[in-house]
Design a protein around this motif. Structure first.
Motif, PDB file in Angstrom:
ATOM      1  N   VAL A 139       1.080  -1.207   0.070  1.00 17.80           N
ATOM      2  CA  VAL A 139       0.026  -0.061   0.146  1.00 17.80           C
ATOM      3  C   VAL A 139       0.980   1.307   0.051  1.00 17.80           C
ATOM      4  CG1 VAL A 139      -1.354   1.274   1.339  1.00 17.80           C
ATOM      5  CG2 VAL A 139      -1.998  -1.035   0.871  1.00 17.80           C
ATOM      6  N   VAL A 140       1.931   1.310   0.918  1.00 18.52           N
ATOM      7  CA  VAL A 140       2.753   2.365   1.053  1.00 18.52           C
ATOM      8  C   VAL A 140       3.537   2.416  -0.434  1.00 18.52           C
ATOM      9  CG1 VAL A 140       5.040   3.370   1.833  1.00 18.52           C
ATOM     10  CG2 VAL A 140       2.927   2.447   3.457  1.00 18.52           C
ATOM     11  N   ALA A 141       3.987   1.551  -1.070  1.00 16.77           N
ATOM     12  CA  ALA A 141       4.691   1.605  -2.398  1.00 16.77           C
ATOM     13  C   ALA A 141       3.909   2.188  -3.426  1.00 16.77           C
ATOM     14  CB  ALA A 141       5.302   0.198  -2.896  1.00 16.77           C
ATOM     15  N   ALA A 142       2.477   1.843  -3.411  1.00 15.74           N
ATOM     16  CA  ALA A 142       1.433   2.166  -4.372  1.00 15.74           C
ATOM     17  C   ALA A 142       1.070   3.663  -4.072  1.00 15.74           C
ATOM     18  CB  ALA A 142       0.126   1.468  -4.256  1.00 15.74           C
ATOM     19  N   GLY A 182      12.092   2.807  -0.806  1.00 15.00           N
ATOM     20  CA  GLY A 182      11.982   1.487  -1.621  1.00 15.00           C
ATOM     21  C   GLY A 182      12.650   0.487  -0.663  1.00 15.00           C
ATOM     22  N   ILE A 183      13.920   0.893  -0.446  1.00 17.10           N
ATOM     23  CA  ILE A 183      14.922  -0.097   0.413  1.00 17.10           C
ATOM     24  C   ILE A 183      14.004  -0.627   1.557  1.00 17.10           C
ATOM     25  CG2 ILE A 183      16.814  -0.413   1.739  1.00 17.10           C
ATOM     26  CD1 ILE A 183      18.194   1.527   0.072  1.00 17.10           C
ATOM     27  N   VAL A 184      13.579   0.065   2.301  1.00 17.41           N
ATOM     28  CA  VAL A 184      12.661  -0.335   3.553  1.00 17.41           C
ATOM     29  C   VAL A 184      11.720  -1.323   3.145  1.00 17.41           C
ATOM     30  CG1 VAL A 184      11.084   0.483   5.147  1.00 17.41           C
ATOM     31  CG2 VAL A 184      13.029   1.662   4.928  1.00 17.41           C
ATOM     32  N   VAL A 185      10.837  -0.874   1.989  1.00 22.56           N
ATOM     33  CA  VAL A 185       9.592  -1.617   1.618  1.00 22.56           C
ATOM     34  C   VAL A 185      10.249  -3.112   1.140  1.00 22.56           C
ATOM     35  CG1 VAL A 185       8.086  -2.125  -0.558  1.00 22.56           C
ATOM     36  CG2 VAL A 185       8.143   0.037   0.790  1.00 22.56           C
ATOM     37  N   VAL A 186      11.290  -3.219   0.366  1.00 28.04           N
ATOM     38  CA  VAL A 186      12.007  -4.435   0.111  1.00 28.04           C
ATOM     39  C   VAL A 186      12.373  -5.135   1.054  1.00 28.04           C
ATOM     40  CG1 VAL A 186      13.895  -5.627  -1.265  1.00 28.04           C
ATOM     41  CG2 VAL A 186      12.515  -3.652  -2.438  1.00 28.04           C
ATOM     42  N   ALA A 187      12.910  -4.618   2.203  1.00 31.39           N
ATOM     43  CA  ALA A 187      13.199  -5.453   3.488  1.00 31.39           C
ATOM     44  C   ALA A 187      12.105  -5.952   4.271  1.00 31.39           C
ATOM     45  CB  ALA A 187      14.154  -4.486   4.258  1.00 31.39           C
ATOM     46  N   VAL A 188      11.130  -5.214   4.177  1.00 28.22           N
ATOM     47  CA  VAL A 188       9.876  -5.728   4.793  1.00 28.22           C
ATOM     48  C   VAL A 188       8.962  -6.934   4.126  1.00 28.22           C
ATOM     49  CG1 VAL A 188       7.530  -5.108   5.537  1.00 28.22           C
ATOM     50  CG2 VAL A 188       9.192  -3.410   5.859  1.00 28.22           C
ATOM     51  N   LEU A 189       9.085  -6.803   2.792  1.00 30.54           N
ATOM     52  CA  LEU A 189       8.723  -7.566   2.008  1.00 30.54           C
ATOM     53  C   LEU A 189       9.580  -9.294   1.954  1.00 30.54           C
ATOM     54  CD1 LEU A 189       7.675  -5.842  -1.328  1.00 30.54           C
ATOM     55  CD2 LEU A 189       6.091  -6.735   0.490  1.00 30.54           C
ATOM     56  N   LEU A 190      10.890  -8.932   2.385  1.00 31.70           N
ATOM     57  CA  LEU A 190      11.696 -10.064   2.512  1.00 31.70           C
ATOM     58  C   LEU A 190      11.271 -11.029   3.763  1.00 31.70           C
ATOM     59  CD1 LEU A 190      14.054 -11.890   2.210  1.00 31.70           C
ATOM     60  CD2 LEU A 190      15.603 -10.235   3.327  1.00 31.70           C
TER      61      LEU A 190
END
Length: 209
Positions: A139-142, A182-190
């Protein structure tokens, strides 16, 4: 420089876009659960996911295969959603609605199969453990993609005016801020992918092998 305080402050300034993203996602969820005209399309999407899952189960290490696939799939889509938002915000809006529709359709199927209790159980054990991280990250990425699109829209369609100049200045400030986000979002998705491929199957009493 990577500063948590700066990221948090910028997230706070994005509250309207985040709220709108939540609305789009929830609208998609309701449509997916209630609009029978779309169930054929959504059923095809769910079946494709199921077939992919069966393929991953045939690998030598299904848990690792699921984790890697889920992470790469979600991370790539999240990054694309941020930057393809420059296309006037169309991609993130579509992404939110469609993902909400698929989830809503899954709830609809579970309701038919096991009633309200089964739907609640699926949510608590099958969605919530990883979704509490994955859904907000998406949601935040969007939301950032929508903001990107709004600024580009102002820059293009208000030529020569103060609105265009302001949008151009904000764009130059906004784009660099998408990198740490973007880095934070990717880390959370990991982390979410690890939970989805290990804890979620365990809670659901299913095996990936």
């Amino acid at each position: 420089m990577f500063k948590w305080s700066a990221i948090v402050d910028h997230l706070k300034s994005m509250h309207r876009y985040i709220a709108f993203s939540v609305i789009l996602f929830m609208a998609g969820l309701v449509v997916g659960a209630t609009n029978s005209a779309l169930h054929g399309y959504l059923g095809g999407q769910v079946e494709a996911i199921r077939e992919l899952g069966e393929t991953l189960r045939q690998s030598s290490d299904p848990t690792l295969s699921f984790m890697v696939f889920i992470f790469i799939n979600n991370a790539v889509k999240a990054v694309f959603v941020i930057y393809l938002g420059a296309l006037l915000g169309i991609v993130p809006a579509f992404f939110l609605v469609v993902n909400g529709m698929v989830l809503g359709y899954l709830f609809y199927l579970k309701q038919l199969e096991a009633g309200a209790g089964g739907t609640l159980d699926m949510f608590l054990r099958g969605i919530l453990p990883h979704g509490i991280l994955e859904i907000p990250a998406v949601v935040v990425a969007a939301a950032y993609g929508l903001k990107f699109g709004a600024l580009v829209w102002k820059r293009i369609f208000i030529p020569g005016g103060k609105g265009a100049e302001g949008a151009g200045t904000e764009l130059r400030r906004f784009v660099p801020r998408t990198v740490p986000l973007g880095i934070v979002v990717v880390a959370v998705l990991l982390v979410a992918s690890i939970i989805e491929s290990t804890i979620t199957p365990w809670l659901m009493g299913t095996s990936l092998s």
